[in-house]
Enzyme design. Structure first.
Site, mmCIF file in Angstrom:
data_model
loop_
_atom_site.group_PDB
_atom_site.id
_atom_site.type_symbol
_atom_site.label_atom_id
_atom_site.label_comp_id
_atom_site.label_asym_id
_atom_site.label_seq_id
_atom_site.Cartn_x
_atom_site.Cartn_y
_atom_site.Cartn_z
ATOM 1 C CG ASP A 185 -108.271 17.445 22.179
ATOM 2 O OD1 ASP A 185 -108.411 16.635 23.130
ATOM 3 O OD2 ASP A 185 -107.594 18.488 22.272
ATOM 4 N NE ARG B 115 -112.193 18.844 21.590
ATOM 5 C CZ ARG B 115 -111.673 18.344 22.710
ATOM 6 N NH1 ARG B 115 -111.972 17.113 23.071
ATOM 7 N NH2 ARG B 115 -110.870 19.058 23.467
ATOM 8 C CG PHE C 133 -102.187 10.843 21.693
ATOM 9 C CD1 PHE C 133 -102.277 11.164 23.050
ATOM 10 C CD2 PHE C 133 -102.814 11.674 20.768
ATOM 11 C CE1 PHE C 133 -102.975 12.291 23.469
ATOM 12 C CE2 PHE C 133 -103.513 12.799 21.193
ATOM 13 C CZ PHE C 133 -103.585 13.106 22.536
ATOM 14 N N GLY D 146 -114.330 15.894 25.645
ATOM 15 C CA GLY D 146 -114.177 14.624 24.936
ATOM 16 C C GLY D 146 -115.424 13.767 24.848
ATOM 17 C CG ASP E 1 -103.790 7.495 29.422
ATOM 18 O OD1 ASP E 1 -103.237 6.397 29.485
ATOM 19 O OD2 ASP E 1 -103.238 8.491 28.926
ATOM 20 C CD GLU F 257 -113.360 11.141 31.593
ATOM 21 O OE1 GLU F 257 -113.210 11.468 30.395
ATOM 22 O OE2 GLU F 257 -112.709 11.639 32.513
ATOM 23 C CG ASP F 258 -112.445 11.545 26.427
ATOM 24 O OD1 ASP F 258 -112.220 11.295 27.639
ATOM 25 O OD2 ASP F 258 -111.831 12.442 25.813
HETATM 26 P P1 IMP Z 1 -105.995 10.067 32.758
HETATM 27 O O1 IMP Z 1 -106.040 10.947 33.979
HETATM 28 O O2 IMP Z 1 -104.591 9.728 32.389
HETATM 29 O O3 IMP Z 1 -106.867 8.851 32.863
HETATM 30 O O4 IMP Z 1 -106.468 10.989 31.557
HETATM 31 C C1 IMP Z 1 -107.725 10.997 30.995
HETATM 32 C C2 IMP Z 1 -107.836 12.165 30.033
HETATM 33 O O5 IMP Z 1 -106.643 12.300 29.246
HETATM 34 C C3 IMP Z 1 -108.941 11.937 29.028
HETATM 35 O O6 IMP Z 1 -110.172 12.436 29.484
HETATM 36 C C4 IMP Z 1 -108.423 12.656 27.787
HETATM 37 O O7 IMP Z 1 -108.822 14.004 27.828
HETATM 38 C C5 IMP Z 1 -106.912 12.585 27.901
HETATM 39 N N1 IMP Z 1 -106.331 11.503 27.077
HETATM 40 C C6 IMP Z 1 -105.711 10.385 27.533
HETATM 41 N N2 IMP Z 1 -105.297 9.602 26.509
HETATM 42 C C7 IMP Z 1 -105.670 10.241 25.379
HETATM 43 C C8 IMP Z 1 -105.544 9.918 23.979
HETATM 44 O O8 IMP Z 1 -104.999 8.875 23.551
HETATM 45 N N3 IMP Z 1 -106.061 10.830 23.111
HETATM 46 C C9 IMP Z 1 -106.668 11.971 23.512
HETATM 47 N N4 IMP Z 1 -106.820 12.297 24.807
HETATM 48 C C10 IMP Z 1 -106.326 11.455 25.735
#
Ligand code: IMP
Length: 176
Positions: free
Chosen positions: A157, A163, A150, A43, A101, A97-98
């Site tokens: 992606d 992407r 999302f 990402g 969440d 990081e992208d």
């Molecule tokens: P976390 O562990 O929930 O913070 O997840 C982070 C990862 O989840 C990111 O690096 C993304 O790969 C993926 N992710 C979380 N939300 C989204 C979204 O809205 N679109 C795409 N990927 C997401």
């Protein structure tokens, strides 16, 4: 706009402006230092490349690839699929990081990286979904706070598609 999107949340122009601001902030904070950017694949790839082009510092760039998702749920258990090439012992590190969440992924990754004894370690994330947080994460450099939707594009992606879009958009419900 791509036909599978319901809206563009962040335009290319907004991204360009914000990325330059973040790069300027980092360049100021780390003046005179050597830093290691760790891009979290996949990402981060567009964000990291635009960011480092605007950073005025001696930089190393390394990558990790991790998997944390079982289906659509973040588990917080990170599997390292690709590890760093070089040691970060004694180095000033910024993890790129992208999106953050729930925070579970970055939290686990930071814990793992801290055992490798970097001199300092900070997080730079393009996007932040503050309402989804399950663990507290200190994101020193953050691009945009976004609502719990999302999103795809600019590196992010859905099933490996979208992407390459130069903006961040919301996928239509019927596509997910
Ligand atoms: P976390 O562990 O929930 O913070 O997840 C982070 C990862 O989840 C990111 O690096 C993304 O790969 C993926 N992710 C979380 N939300 C989204 C979204 O809205 N679109 C795409 N990927 C997401």
């Amino acid at each position: 706009m791509h036909k599978n999107l319901s809206e563009i949340l962040i335009t290319k122009e907004q991204i360009d402006k914000r990325v330059k601001e973040l790069a300027a902030e980092i360049s100021l904070d780390y003046q005179g230092k050597d830093i290691v950017f760790i891009g979290v694949l996949k990402g981060c790839f567009l964000f990291l490349s635009d960011l480092v082009k605007n950073v005025r510092l001696n930089t190393n760039i390394d990558f990790m690839m991790i998997s944390s998702y079982e289906g659509k749920q973040s588990t917080g258990i990170v599997r390292i699929l690709l590890d760093l090439k070089n040691s970060i012992d004694g180095r000033d590190v910024i993890v790129v990081e992208d999106i953050v969440d729930t925070g579970l992924t970055i939290n686990y990754l930071l814990k793992a990286l801290k055992t490798r004894k970097p001199k300092s370690i900070e997080v730079c994330s393009l996007l932040n979904k503050p309402t989804c947080r399950k663990v507290n994460v200190n994101i020193k450099y953050r691009g945009f706070d976004i609502p719990d939707k999302f999103v795809v594009g600019y590196g992010l992606d859905y099933n490996e598609y979208y992407r390459n879009l130069p903006y961040v958009g919301v996928l239509k419900d019927e596509v997910i």
